[in-house]
Write a protein that holds these residues in place. Structure first.
Motif, PDB file in Angstrom:
ATOM      1  N   GLU A 147      -0.864  13.471 -43.828  1.00 50.02           N
ATOM      2  CA  GLU A 147      -1.497  14.327 -44.835  1.00 50.02           C
ATOM      3  C   GLU A 147      -2.925  13.863 -45.101  1.00 50.02           C
ATOM      4  O   GLU A 147      -3.836  14.665 -45.273  1.00 50.02           O
ATOM      5  CB  GLU A 147      -0.683  14.326 -46.118  1.00 50.02           C
ATOM      6  CG  GLU A 147       0.568  15.152 -46.034  1.00 50.02           C
ATOM      7  CD  GLU A 147       1.388  15.091 -47.319  1.00 50.02           C
ATOM      8  OE1 GLU A 147       0.887  14.616 -48.358  1.00 50.02           O
ATOM      9  OE2 GLU A 147       2.523  15.534 -47.273  1.00 50.02           O
ATOM     10  N   ASN A 148      -3.094  12.543 -45.172  1.00 43.87           N
ATOM     11  CA  ASN A 148      -4.447  11.999 -45.354  1.00 43.87           C
ATOM     12  C   ASN A 148      -5.365  12.398 -44.194  1.00 43.87           C
ATOM     13  O   ASN A 148      -6.536  12.762 -44.383  1.00 43.87           O
ATOM     14  CB  ASN A 148      -4.423  10.481 -45.480  1.00 43.87           C
ATOM     15  CG  ASN A 148      -3.995  10.037 -46.862  1.00 43.87           C
ATOM     16  OD1 ASN A 148      -4.069  10.809 -47.823  1.00 43.87           O
ATOM     17  ND2 ASN A 148      -3.555   8.795 -46.967  1.00 43.87           N
ATOM     18  N   LEU A 149      -4.835  12.306 -43.012  1.00 47.48           N
ATOM     19  CA  LEU A 149      -5.620  12.699 -41.833  1.00 47.48           C
ATOM     20  C   LEU A 149      -5.933  14.192 -41.876  1.00 47.48           C
ATOM     21  O   LEU A 149      -7.052  14.611 -41.528  1.00 47.48           O
ATOM     22  CB  LEU A 149      -4.867  12.358 -40.543  1.00 47.48           C
ATOM     23  CG  LEU A 149      -4.907  10.913 -40.117  1.00 47.48           C
ATOM     24  CD1 LEU A 149      -4.022  10.694 -38.887  1.00 47.48           C
ATOM     25  CD2 LEU A 149      -6.328  10.487 -39.782  1.00 47.48           C
ATOM     26  N   GLN A 150      -4.951  14.994 -42.285  1.00 51.17           N
ATOM     27  CA  GLN A 150      -5.185  16.436 -42.386  1.00 51.17           C
ATOM     28  C   GLN A 150      -6.246  16.744 -43.439  1.00 51.17           C
ATOM     29  O   GLN A 150      -7.121  17.568 -43.236  1.00 51.17           O
ATOM     30  CB  GLN A 150      -3.881  17.171 -42.712  1.00 51.17           C
ATOM     31  CG  GLN A 150      -3.014  17.378 -41.525  1.00 51.17           C
ATOM     32  CD  GLN A 150      -1.717  18.161 -41.885  1.00 51.17           C
ATOM     33  OE1 GLN A 150      -1.294  18.222 -43.048  1.00 51.17           O
ATOM     34  NE2 GLN A 150      -1.108  18.734 -40.876  1.00 51.17           N
ATOM     35  N   LYS A 166      -9.730  18.476 -42.832  1.00 49.64           N
ATOM     36  CA  LYS A 166     -10.141  19.670 -43.572  1.00 49.64           C
ATOM     37  C   LYS A 166     -11.502  19.438 -44.235  1.00 49.64           C
ATOM     38  O   LYS A 166     -12.359  20.325 -44.246  1.00 49.64           O
ATOM     39  CB  LYS A 166      -9.094  20.049 -44.623  1.00 49.64           C
ATOM     40  CG  LYS A 166      -7.881  20.720 -44.070  1.00 49.64           C
ATOM     41  CD  LYS A 166      -6.899  21.072 -45.192  1.00 49.64           C
ATOM     42  CE  LYS A 166      -5.618  21.628 -44.625  1.00 49.64           C
ATOM     43  NZ  LYS A 166      -4.627  21.919 -45.664  1.00 49.64           N
ATOM     44  N   ASN A 167     -11.666  18.261 -44.833  1.00 46.63           N
ATOM     45  CA  ASN A 167     -12.963  17.941 -45.467  1.00 46.63           C
ATOM     46  C   ASN A 167     -14.107  17.938 -44.443  1.00 46.63           C
ATOM     47  O   ASN A 167     -15.183  18.468 -44.686  1.00 46.63           O
ATOM     48  CB  ASN A 167     -12.889  16.591 -46.179  1.00 46.63           C
ATOM     49  CG  ASN A 167     -12.066  16.660 -47.450  1.00 46.63           C
ATOM     50  OD1 ASN A 167     -11.866  17.744 -48.014  1.00 46.63           O
ATOM     51  ND2 ASN A 167     -11.583  15.517 -47.917  1.00 46.63           N
ATOM     52  N   GLU A 168     -13.841  17.281 -43.298  1.00 52.04           N
ATOM     53  CA  GLU A 168     -14.861  17.256 -42.259  1.00 52.04           C
ATOM     54  C   GLU A 168     -15.147  18.663 -41.743  1.00 52.04           C
ATOM     55  O   GLU A 168     -16.304  19.019 -41.481  1.00 52.04           O
ATOM     56  CB  GLU A 168     -14.443  16.344 -41.105  1.00 52.04           C
ATOM     57  CG  GLU A 168     -14.526  14.882 -41.446  1.00 52.04           C
ATOM     58  CD  GLU A 168     -14.050  13.991 -40.300  1.00 52.04           C
ATOM     59  OE1 GLU A 168     -13.854  14.491 -39.170  1.00 52.04           O
ATOM     60  OE2 GLU A 168     -13.882  12.794 -40.542  1.00 52.04           O
ATOM     61  N   GLN A 199     -18.621  20.539 -41.874  1.00 55.72           N
ATOM     62  CA  GLN A 199     -19.225  21.113 -40.671  1.00 55.72           C
ATOM     63  C   GLN A 199     -19.494  22.599 -40.846  1.00 55.72           C
ATOM     64  O   GLN A 199     -20.507  23.111 -40.392  1.00 55.72           O
ATOM     65  CB  GLN A 199     -18.339  20.864 -39.448  1.00 55.72           C
ATOM     66  CG  GLN A 199     -18.375  19.436 -38.977  1.00 55.72           C
ATOM     67  CD  GLN A 199     -17.485  19.216 -37.759  1.00 55.72           C
ATOM     68  OE1 GLN A 199     -16.742  20.103 -37.332  1.00 55.72           O
ATOM     69  NE2 GLN A 199     -17.545  18.002 -37.214  1.00 55.72           N
ATOM     70  N   LYS A 200     -18.564  23.286 -41.528  1.00 56.23           N
ATOM     71  CA  LYS A 200     -18.751  24.712 -41.801  1.00 56.23           C
ATOM     72  C   LYS A 200     -19.972  24.906 -42.691  1.00 56.23           C
ATOM     73  O   LYS A 200     -20.774  25.803 -42.461  1.00 56.23           O
ATOM     74  CB  LYS A 200     -17.501  25.272 -42.488  1.00 56.23           C
ATOM     75  CG  LYS A 200     -16.909  26.438 -41.833  1.00 56.23           C
ATOM     76  CD  LYS A 200     -15.705  26.940 -42.643  1.00 56.23           C
ATOM     77  CE  LYS A 200     -14.956  27.953 -41.826  1.00 56.23           C
ATOM     78  NZ  LYS A 200     -13.844  28.515 -42.538  1.00 56.23           N
ATOM     79  N   ALA A 201     -20.074  24.084 -43.732  1.00 56.50           N
ATOM     80  CA  ALA A 201     -21.218  24.178 -44.646  1.00 56.50           C
ATOM     81  C   ALA A 201     -22.507  23.874 -43.888  1.00 56.50           C
ATOM     82  O   ALA A 201     -23.533  24.566 -44.060  1.00 56.50           O
ATOM     83  CB  ALA A 201     -21.031  23.222 -45.817  1.00 56.50           C
ATOM     84  N   GLU A 202     -22.482  22.845 -43.053  1.00 54.05           N
ATOM     85  CA  GLU A 202     -23.660  22.490 -42.250  1.00 54.05           C
ATOM     86  C   GLU A 202     -23.985  23.621 -41.279  1.00 54.05           C
ATOM     87  O   GLU A 202     -25.150  23.988 -41.101  1.00 54.05           O
ATOM     88  CB  GLU A 202     -23.385  21.187 -41.485  1.00 54.05           C
ATOM     89  CG  GLU A 202     -24.568  20.633 -40.751  1.00 54.05           C
ATOM     90  CD  GLU A 202     -25.680  20.178 -41.680  1.00 54.05           C
ATOM     91  OE1 GLU A 202     -26.846  20.251 -41.258  1.00 54.05           O
ATOM     92  OE2 GLU A 202     -25.408  19.775 -42.827  1.00 54.05           O
ATOM     93  N   SER A 203     -22.959  24.182 -40.678  1.00 59.15           N
ATOM     94  CA  SER A 203     -23.148  25.304 -39.755  1.00 59.15           C
ATOM     95  C   SER A 203     -23.735  26.505 -40.494  1.00 59.15           C
ATOM     96  O   SER A 203     -24.632  27.189 -39.978  1.00 59.15           O
ATOM     97  CB  SER A 203     -21.814  25.667 -39.113  1.00 59.15           C
ATOM     98  OG  SER A 203     -21.958  26.772 -38.266  1.00 59.15           O
ATOM     99  N   GLU A 204     -23.289  26.751 -41.697  1.00 60.48           N
ATOM    100  CA  GLU A 204     -23.821  27.853 -42.514  1.00 60.48           C
ATOM    101  C   GLU A 204     -25.289  27.610 -42.848  1.00 60.48           C
ATOM    102  O   GLU A 204     -26.107  28.525 -42.776  1.00 60.48           O
ATOM    103  CB  GLU A 204     -22.991  28.010 -43.792  1.00 60.48           C
ATOM    104  CG  GLU A 204     -23.341  29.189 -44.648  1.00 60.48           C
ATOM    105  CD  GLU A 204     -23.092  30.545 -43.962  1.00 60.48           C
ATOM    106  OE1 GLU A 204     -23.887  31.473 -44.220  1.00 60.48           O
ATOM    107  OE2 GLU A 204     -22.144  30.674 -43.158  1.00 60.48           O
ATOM    108  N   LYS A 205     -25.622  26.360 -43.205  1.00 61.81           N
ATOM    109  CA  LYS A 205     -27.017  26.012 -43.485  1.00 61.81           C
ATOM    110  C   LYS A 205     -27.887  26.239 -42.253  1.00 61.81           C
ATOM    111  O   LYS A 205     -28.989  26.788 -42.328  1.00 61.81           O
ATOM    112  CB  LYS A 205     -27.138  24.554 -43.932  1.00 61.81           C
ATOM    113  CG  LYS A 205     -26.681  24.281 -45.334  1.00 61.81           C
ATOM    114  CD  LYS A 205     -26.873  22.791 -45.639  1.00 61.81           C
ATOM    115  CE  LYS A 205     -26.299  22.424 -46.989  1.00 61.81           C
ATOM    116  NZ  LYS A 205     -26.417  20.984 -47.268  1.00 61.81           N
TER     117      LYS A 205
END
Length: 144
Positions: A6-9, A13-15, A19-25
């Motif tokens: 769960e920690n790894l998941q 998810k956080n990463e 990455q999604k936020a960075e990709s959006e930027k």
């Protein structure tokens, strides 16, 4: 074991969210760059159009100035030509009057016995060819 999974998941998810936020930027920056590029291209096109218009206008003005200068020079040359024609006409009239005067002196009574070549000294200077023709005109022996 499950907790670790769960920690790894969660970490994944956080990463992924980062990455999604960075990709959006990056996507927004790309859109802004494209928009800025279109704006610059539009400005460049407008500047080139204005430059062409300015060059065309400057060229047209220069051509008009040259044409005016040529017209002015032509008018000056025309005035000079008219002046030269008037001078020529005056000199021609003066020359004809001088010729009439000399003829009248030559043909006047009491002059028949005088040597006609004496009048030659009274004539204005002429070119060699003109002198020869003029001499024949004044020499009664050659006039017949």
């Amino acid at each position: 074991h499950r907790l670790e999974l769960e920690n790894l998941q969660d970490q994944f998810k956080n990463e992924l969210a980062e990455q999604k936020a960075e990709s959006e930027k990056i996507f927004q920056a790309k859109n802004q760059a494209e928009c800025a590029l279109r704006t610059l291209e539009t400005q460049q096109d407008a500047a080139l159009r204005q430059l062409r218009e300015d060059l065309q206008s400057e060229s047209s003005r220069h051509v008009r100035d040259l044409e005016q200068r040529l017209r002015d020079q032509e008018a000056a040359k025309q005035l000079e030509l008219e002046s030269l024609r008037a001078s020529y006409a005056a000199l021609k009239a003066q020359s004809q009057e001088e010729i009439r005067r000399l003829w009248s002196q030559l043909e006047s009574p009491g002059r028949d016995s005088q040597d006609p070549s004496a009048f030659h000294d009274q004539l204005p200077a002429r070119t060699p060819h003109g002198e020869e023709q003029e001499h024949r005109r004044w020499d009664p022996r050659q006039r017949q």
